[in-house]
Design a protein around this motif. Structure first.
Motif, PDB file in Angstrom:
ATOM      1  N   SER A   1       0.835  -1.206   0.000  1.00  0.00           N
ATOM      2  CA  SER A   1       0.000   0.000   0.000  1.00  0.00           C
ATOM      3  C   SER A   1       0.866   1.252   0.000  1.00  0.00           C
ATOM      4  CB  SER A   1      -0.943   0.003   1.207  1.00  0.00           C
ATOM      5  OG  SER A   1      -0.209   0.049   2.413  1.00  0.00           O
ATOM      6  N   MET A   2       2.111   1.104   0.405  1.00  0.00           N
ATOM      7  CA  MET A   2       3.047   2.212   0.413  1.00  0.00           C
ATOM      8  C   MET A   2       3.235   2.791  -0.993  1.00  0.00           C
ATOM      9  SD  MET A   2       6.597   1.886   2.464  1.00  0.00           S
ATOM     10  CE  MET A   2       7.518   1.250   1.095  1.00  0.00           C
ATOM     11  N   ILE A   3       3.154   1.926  -2.015  1.00  0.00           N
ATOM     12  CA  ILE A   3       3.334   2.391  -3.390  1.00  0.00           C
ATOM     13  C   ILE A   3       2.012   2.413  -4.162  1.00  0.00           C
ATOM     14  CG2 ILE A   3       5.771   1.823  -3.595  1.00  0.00           C
ATOM     15  CD1 ILE A   3       5.003  -0.809  -4.891  1.00  0.00           C
ATOM     16  N   GLY A   4       0.907   2.295  -3.454  1.00  0.00           N
ATOM     17  CA  GLY A   4      -0.399   2.466  -4.075  1.00  0.00           C
ATOM     18  C   GLY A   4      -1.148   1.196  -4.434  1.00  0.00           C
ATOM     19  N   PHE A   5      -0.605   0.021  -4.125  1.00  0.00           N
ATOM     20  CA  PHE A   5      -1.298  -1.233  -4.415  1.00  0.00           C
ATOM     21  C   PHE A   5      -2.283  -1.552  -3.303  1.00  0.00           C
ATOM     22  CE2 PHE A   5       2.681  -2.153  -6.808  1.00  0.00           C
ATOM     23  CZ  PHE A   5       2.115  -2.358  -8.050  1.00  0.00           C
ATOM     24  N   THR A   6      -3.474  -1.937  -3.707  1.00  0.00           N
ATOM     25  CA  THR A   6      -4.470  -2.385  -2.734  1.00  0.00           C
ATOM     26  C   THR A   6      -4.367  -3.904  -2.589  1.00  0.00           C
ATOM     27  OG1 THR A   6      -6.163  -2.764  -4.410  1.00  0.00           O
ATOM     28  CG2 THR A   6      -6.032  -0.528  -3.466  1.00  0.00           C
ATOM     29  N   ALA A   7      -5.073  -4.443  -1.624  1.00  0.00           N
ATOM     30  CA  ALA A   7      -5.118  -5.898  -1.469  1.00  0.00           C
ATOM     31  C   ALA A   7      -5.728  -6.537  -2.713  1.00  0.00           C
ATOM     32  CB  ALA A   7      -5.918  -6.270  -0.227  1.00  0.00           C
ATOM     33  N   PHE A   8      -6.705  -5.873  -3.315  1.00  0.00           N
ATOM     34  CA  PHE A   8      -7.323  -6.362  -4.550  1.00  0.00           C
ATOM     35  C   PHE A   8      -6.283  -6.446  -5.665  1.00  0.00           C
ATOM     36  CE2 PHE A   8      -9.584  -5.638  -8.566  1.00  0.00           C
ATOM     37  CZ  PHE A   8     -10.580  -6.610  -8.495  1.00  0.00           C
ATOM     38  N   ASP A   9      -5.455  -5.411  -5.805  1.00  0.00           N
ATOM     39  CA  ASP A   9      -4.408  -5.403  -6.833  1.00  0.00           C
ATOM     40  C   ASP A   9      -3.417  -6.540  -6.624  1.00  0.00           C
ATOM     41  OD1 ASP A   9      -5.480  -3.061  -7.963  1.00  0.00           O
ATOM     42  OD2 ASP A   9      -4.190  -1.768  -6.743  1.00  0.00           O
ATOM     43  N   PHE A  10      -3.003  -6.713  -5.381  1.00  0.00           N
ATOM     44  CA  PHE A  10      -2.048  -7.776  -5.072  1.00  0.00           C
ATOM     45  C   PHE A  10      -2.642  -9.149  -5.388  1.00  0.00           C
ATOM     46  CE2 PHE A  10      -0.077 -10.786  -2.104  1.00  0.00           C
ATOM     47  CZ  PHE A  10       1.236 -10.680  -2.544  1.00  0.00           C
ATOM     48  N   CYS A  11      -3.888  -9.372  -4.985  1.00  0.00           N
ATOM     49  CA  CYS A  11      -4.556 -10.652  -5.279  1.00  0.00           C
ATOM     50  C   CYS A  11      -4.705 -10.859  -6.781  1.00  0.00           C
ATOM     51  CB  CYS A  11      -5.914 -10.713  -4.594  1.00  0.00           C
ATOM     52  SG  CYS A  11      -5.808 -10.861  -2.811  1.00  0.00           S
ATOM     53  N   LEU A  12      -4.991  -9.804  -7.503  1.00  0.00           N
ATOM     54  CA  LEU A  12      -5.128  -9.887  -8.953  1.00  0.00           C
ATOM     55  C   LEU A  12      -3.796 -10.280  -9.601  1.00  0.00           C
ATOM     56  CD1 LEU A  12      -7.313  -9.484 -11.112  1.00  0.00           C
ATOM     57  CD2 LEU A  12      -6.461  -7.160 -11.377  1.00  0.00           C
ATOM     58  N   MET A  13      -2.703  -9.683  -9.146  1.00  0.00           N
ATOM     59  CA  MET A  13      -1.385 -10.033  -9.691  1.00  0.00           C
ATOM     60  C   MET A  13      -1.062 -11.507  -9.434  1.00  0.00           C
ATOM     61  SD  MET A  13       1.101  -6.747  -9.028  1.00  0.00           S
ATOM     62  CE  MET A  13       0.779  -6.605  -7.281  1.00  0.00           C
ATOM     63  N   LEU A  14      -1.342 -11.958  -8.242  1.00  0.00           N
ATOM     64  CA  LEU A  14      -1.064 -13.356  -7.890  1.00  0.00           C
ATOM     65  C   LEU A  14      -1.962 -14.303  -8.683  1.00  0.00           C
ATOM     66  CD1 LEU A  14       0.525 -15.273  -6.058  1.00  0.00           C
ATOM     67  CD2 LEU A  14      -1.288 -15.009  -4.370  1.00  0.00           C
ATOM     68  N   ALA A  15      -3.254 -14.003  -8.725  1.00  0.00           N
ATOM     69  CA  ALA A  15      -4.205 -14.875  -9.422  1.00  0.00           C
ATOM     70  C   ALA A  15      -3.928 -14.926 -10.922  1.00  0.00           C
ATOM     71  CB  ALA A  15      -5.639 -14.409  -9.156  1.00  0.00           C
ATOM     72  N   CYS A  16      -3.592 -13.797 -11.520  1.00  0.00           N
ATOM     73  CA  CYS A  16      -3.329 -13.786 -12.962  1.00  0.00           C
ATOM     74  C   CYS A  16      -2.043 -14.528 -13.297  1.00  0.00           C
ATOM     75  CB  CYS A  16      -3.272 -12.359 -13.491  1.00  0.00           C
ATOM     76  SG  CYS A  16      -4.903 -11.603 -13.603  1.00  0.00           S
ATOM     77  N   THR A  17      -1.062 -14.480 -12.415  1.00  0.00           N
ATOM     78  CA  THR A  17       0.157 -15.261 -12.618  1.00  0.00           C
ATOM     79  C   THR A  17      -0.183 -16.748 -12.602  1.00  0.00           C
ATOM     80  OG1 THR A  17       1.492 -13.524 -11.609  1.00  0.00           O
ATOM     81  CG2 THR A  17       2.474 -15.721 -11.743  1.00  0.00           C
ATOM     82  N   VAL A  18      -0.956 -17.169 -11.614  1.00  0.00           N
ATOM     83  CA  VAL A  18      -1.382 -18.576 -11.531  1.00  0.00           C
ATOM     84  C   VAL A  18      -2.266 -18.924 -12.729  1.00  0.00           C
ATOM     85  CG1 VAL A  18      -2.764 -20.206 -10.177  1.00  0.00           C
ATOM     86  CG2 VAL A  18      -1.156 -18.688  -9.028  1.00  0.00           C
ATOM     87  N   GLY A  19      -3.161 -18.031 -13.112  1.00  0.00           N
ATOM     88  CA  GLY A  19      -4.016 -18.264 -14.285  1.00  0.00           C
ATOM     89  C   GLY A  19      -3.199 -18.427 -15.547  1.00  0.00           C
ATOM     90  N   GLY A  20      -2.147 -17.627 -15.703  1.00  0.00           N
ATOM     91  CA  GLY A  20      -1.267 -17.765 -16.856  1.00  0.00           C
ATOM     92  C   GLY A  20      -0.569 -19.109 -16.878  1.00  0.00           C
ATOM     93  N   VAL A  21      -0.143 -19.577 -15.707  1.00  0.00           N
ATOM     94  CA  VAL A  21       0.494 -20.894 -15.619  1.00  0.00           C
ATOM     95  C   VAL A  21      -0.517 -21.983 -15.971  1.00  0.00           C
ATOM     96  CG1 VAL A  21       1.522 -22.561 -14.017  1.00  0.00           C
ATOM     97  CG2 VAL A  21       2.293 -20.191 -14.000  1.00  0.00           C
ATOM     98  N   PHE A  22      -1.725 -21.897 -15.440  1.00  0.00           N
ATOM     99  CA  PHE A  22      -2.754 -22.899 -15.757  1.00  0.00           C
ATOM    100  C   PHE A  22      -3.088 -22.897 -17.250  1.00  0.00           C
ATOM    101  CE2 PHE A  22      -4.817 -23.084 -11.262  1.00  0.00           C
ATOM    102  CZ  PHE A  22      -3.771 -23.884 -10.829  1.00  0.00           C
ATOM    103  N   GLY A  23      -3.181 -21.722 -17.846  1.00  0.00           N
ATOM    104  CA  GLY A  23      -3.417 -21.643 -19.282  1.00  0.00           C
ATOM    105  C   GLY A  23      -2.287 -22.288 -20.066  1.00  0.00           C
ATOM    106  N   SER A  24      -1.065 -22.112 -19.598  1.00  0.00           N
ATOM    107  CA  SER A  24       0.091 -22.741 -20.243  1.00  0.00           C
ATOM    108  C   SER A  24       0.027 -24.256 -20.131  1.00  0.00           C
ATOM    109  CB  SER A  24       1.392 -22.248 -19.608  1.00  0.00           C
ATOM    110  OG  SER A  24       1.614 -20.910 -19.923  1.00  0.00           O
ATOM    111  N   ILE A  25      -0.389 -24.752 -18.974  1.00  0.00           N
ATOM    112  CA  ILE A  25      -0.534 -26.198 -18.792  1.00  0.00           C
ATOM    113  C   ILE A  25      -1.576 -26.734 -19.767  1.00  0.00           C
ATOM    114  CG2 ILE A  25      -1.347 -27.995 -17.206  1.00  0.00           C
ATOM    115  CD1 ILE A  25      -0.077 -26.331 -14.930  1.00  0.00           C
TER     116      ILE A  25
END
Length: 128
Positions: A4-28
């Motif tokens: 949050s110090m640099i402007g990221f919300t918990a929603f943003d952080f969860c989105l970054m994590l989920a999309c990374t995992v989603g990208g891996v699943f799509g690759s699989i």
């Protein structure tokens, strides 16, 4: 670490994590579809063979790189939406679902982006 110090919300952080995992699943999913028979499962042992160990090793390396590219592109995809979205479950689900598609198409997307960058650099070079 407090994002949050640099402007990221918990929603943003969860989105970054989920999309990374989603990208891996799509690759699989893409990797599976690239190796399975599309007209049905094997019908005999002759159709299903185990690759030699050296081929298995190379395939493992390929798969690892494929998953990395998908995860990286899923992460970059999420960065495009940071701070722009209304934090809701439906928004999160839509972006996350798109990250699976991005991961599925990751190598083609990187190649297309690379071709566009090269052509832009070449045209700027000719214009100088």
């Amino acid at each position: 670490m407090d994002f949050s110090m640099i402007g990221f919300t918990a929603f943003d952080f969860c989105l970054m994590l989920a999309c990374t995992v989603g990208g891996v699943f799509g690759s699989i999913a893409q990797a599976i579809l690239s190796i399975i028979r599309h007209d049905g499962p094997p019908r005999s042992l002759d159709e299903m063979r185990i690759a030699p160990l050296d081929v298995q090793e190379v395939r493992g390396l390929w798969l690892g790189m494929r998953l990395f590219v998908g995860g990286l592109l899923g992460f970059v995809f999420a960065l495009y939406f940071i701070g722009m979205l209304e934090p809701s479950a439906s928004t999160f689900a839509r972006i996350w679902a798109l990250s699976f598609v991005v991961g599925f198409a990751a190598p083609k997307i990187w190649a297309l982006k690379g071709e566009r960058l090269v052509s832009r650099l070449e045209s700027e070079e000719r214009g100088v």
